[in-house]
Each structure stands twice: as C-alpha cells, then as structure tokens.
Scaffold this active site. Structure first.
Site, PDB file in Angstrom:
ATOM      1  N   HIS A 106       0.810  -1.219   0.000  1.00  0.00           N
ATOM      2  CA  HIS A 106       0.000   0.000   0.000  1.00  0.00           C
ATOM      3  C   HIS A 106       0.845   1.271   0.000  1.00  0.00           C
ATOM      4  O   HIS A 106       0.319   2.360   0.231  1.00  0.00           O
ATOM      5  CB  HIS A 106      -0.949   0.017   1.208  1.00  0.00           C
ATOM      6  CG  HIS A 106      -1.980  -1.054   1.155  1.00  0.00           C
ATOM      7  ND1 HIS A 106      -3.126  -0.959   0.412  1.00  0.00           N
ATOM      8  CD2 HIS A 106      -2.009  -2.279   1.738  1.00  0.00           C
ATOM      9  CE1 HIS A 106      -3.835  -2.076   0.547  1.00  0.00           C
ATOM     10  NE2 HIS A 106      -3.171  -2.884   1.347  1.00  0.00           N
ATOM     11  N   ILE A 131       0.837   6.927  -0.141  1.00  0.00           N
ATOM     12  CA  ILE A 131       0.256   5.865   0.682  1.00  0.00           C
ATOM     13  C   ILE A 131      -1.204   5.678   0.305  1.00  0.00           C
ATOM     14  O   ILE A 131      -1.979   6.633   0.310  1.00  0.00           O
ATOM     15  CB  ILE A 131       0.347   6.236   2.179  1.00  0.00           C
ATOM     16  CG1 ILE A 131       1.791   6.571   2.574  1.00  0.00           C
ATOM     17  CG2 ILE A 131      -0.239   5.122   3.046  1.00  0.00           C
ATOM     18  CD1 ILE A 131       1.917   7.346   3.871  1.00  0.00           C
ATOM     19  N   CYS A 132      -1.559   4.448  -0.004  1.00  0.00           N
ATOM     20  CA  CYS A 132      -2.949   4.106  -0.289  1.00  0.00           C
ATOM     21  C   CYS A 132      -3.559   3.585   1.012  1.00  0.00           C
ATOM     22  O   CYS A 132      -3.427   2.414   1.350  1.00  0.00           O
ATOM     23  CB  CYS A 132      -3.017   3.049  -1.393  1.00  0.00           C
ATOM     24  SG  CYS A 132      -4.695   2.540  -1.789  1.00  0.00           S
ATOM     25  N   ALA A 133      -4.164   4.492   1.759  1.00  0.00           N
ATOM     26  CA  ALA A 133      -4.793   4.143   3.036  1.00  0.00           C
ATOM     27  C   ALA A 133      -6.107   4.903   3.150  1.00  0.00           C
ATOM     28  O   ALA A 133      -6.130   6.128   2.999  1.00  0.00           O
ATOM     29  CB  ALA A 133      -3.870   4.489   4.209  1.00  0.00           C
ATOM     30  N   PHE A 173      -7.641   6.701  -5.054  1.00  0.00           N
ATOM     31  CA  PHE A 173      -7.252   5.334  -4.727  1.00  0.00           C
ATOM     32  C   PHE A 173      -8.491   4.464  -4.572  1.00  0.00           C
ATOM     33  O   PHE A 173      -9.553   4.934  -4.167  1.00  0.00           O
ATOM     34  CB  PHE A 173      -6.459   5.298  -3.409  1.00  0.00           C
ATOM     35  CG  PHE A 173      -5.071   5.850  -3.518  1.00  0.00           C
ATOM     36  CD1 PHE A 173      -4.095   5.192  -4.251  1.00  0.00           C
ATOM     37  CD2 PHE A 173      -4.723   7.024  -2.871  1.00  0.00           C
ATOM     38  CE1 PHE A 173      -2.804   5.699  -4.342  1.00  0.00           C
ATOM     39  CE2 PHE A 173      -3.447   7.530  -2.939  1.00  0.00           C
ATOM     40  CZ  PHE A 173      -2.476   6.866  -3.681  1.00  0.00           C
TER      41      PHE A 173
END
Length: 153
Positions: free
Chosen positions: A85, A92-94, A146
C-alpha cells in the site's frame, strides 16, 4: 484571528510536547502549520522490525475537515517502505487518508495507524501497479482516487 486549522494544529503540537509521542514515533520538525515531519519505527516482530521511516504531513487551511497529505519521504538517503500500500514515490494508499478520514483523527493517530499497517504486513512487496502509478502520479497524493479494496496486508 487564528484559523480553525492553526488552532487545531497548535493544540495537537502542544499535546505532543506535553505528553510525548507513542513508542516508535518521533516528531522531527514542526516549525509551522503547513508541513510537519515524523519518524516512525516499526516495533515488535515484523518484516519491518527496527526500520525507521520519515513521514511528511502537509496541511491545507481546512484541516481537520480534510485529511492532511501524508507521504513517506523519499530522498537520496531515504526510501519508502516496500509495502503493498506504499508506492516507491512515498504515496500511501490508506482509506483513513481518503474516504475514511474523520476530523477526530489526529496527526499522531495517523502515525500510529501507519506504524500498525507496516507492523501487520507479512511480505515486503510493492503495490501491483507501482511503476505505472509513479510515472503518472500527481505531486499531492490527495489528488489520486485510490481504490481501497484490500486491507489484509
């Protein structure tokens, strides 16, 4: 007159100075209410054990209504963690930095979440679309849409 953002950030900064940060999280620099830097170290048994990464928080005037732009700092001497992620450019893919952001979250709670995300990962590997994303990514990760579909890593 102080903005909502600067009042909130002053409150968070005061709490950090008075109470300190949780174990493994260190405030590096917070000279203004636009950009802050923290280091996070992954604690316990993990594939990232004892590794230290630097996070940059960029705040917009409407923080905490909108999430900060949070990235891992990538320079000649620093790399983003190899994680499904986290892109090699530090983005950051959160979901907590996107559609699940809430004004009740704080800078420290974001650091704890990212520290936990790393600690729970079982295998160091880049996101599947890392090369394509890094080639086309905007400077601000908040401009990326995202897709949050995998919280098992």
């Amino acid at each position: 007159m102080a903005s909502i953002s600067s009042r909130r950030l002053q409150k968070e900064l005061t709490e950090i100075h008075m109470e300190g940060c949780p174990v493994g999280i260190t405030l590096v620099k917070a000279d203004d209410f636009e950009t802050w830097w923290f280091t996070i170290e992954v604690m316990g048994e993990s594939v990232y054990r004892s590794e230290v990464y630097t996070l940059q928080f960029r705040f917009e005037p409407n923080y905490p209504i909108s999430a900060p732009a949070v990235t891992f700092v990538v320079t000649d001497g620093r790399k983003a963690p190899l994680h499904p992620h986290v892109y090699s450019n530090g983005h950051i893919c959160a979901s907590i930095l996107g559609n699940e952001w809430s004004p009740v979250l704080s800078v420290v709670s974001v650091c704890i979440t990212l520290q936990s995300m790393l600690a729970s990962c079982k295998k160091k590997e880049p996101p599947v679309d890392n090369d394509r994303y890094v080639r086309t990514a905007p400077d601000n990760p908040k401009k990326t849409r995202f897709v949050y579909h995998d919280d098992t890593v």
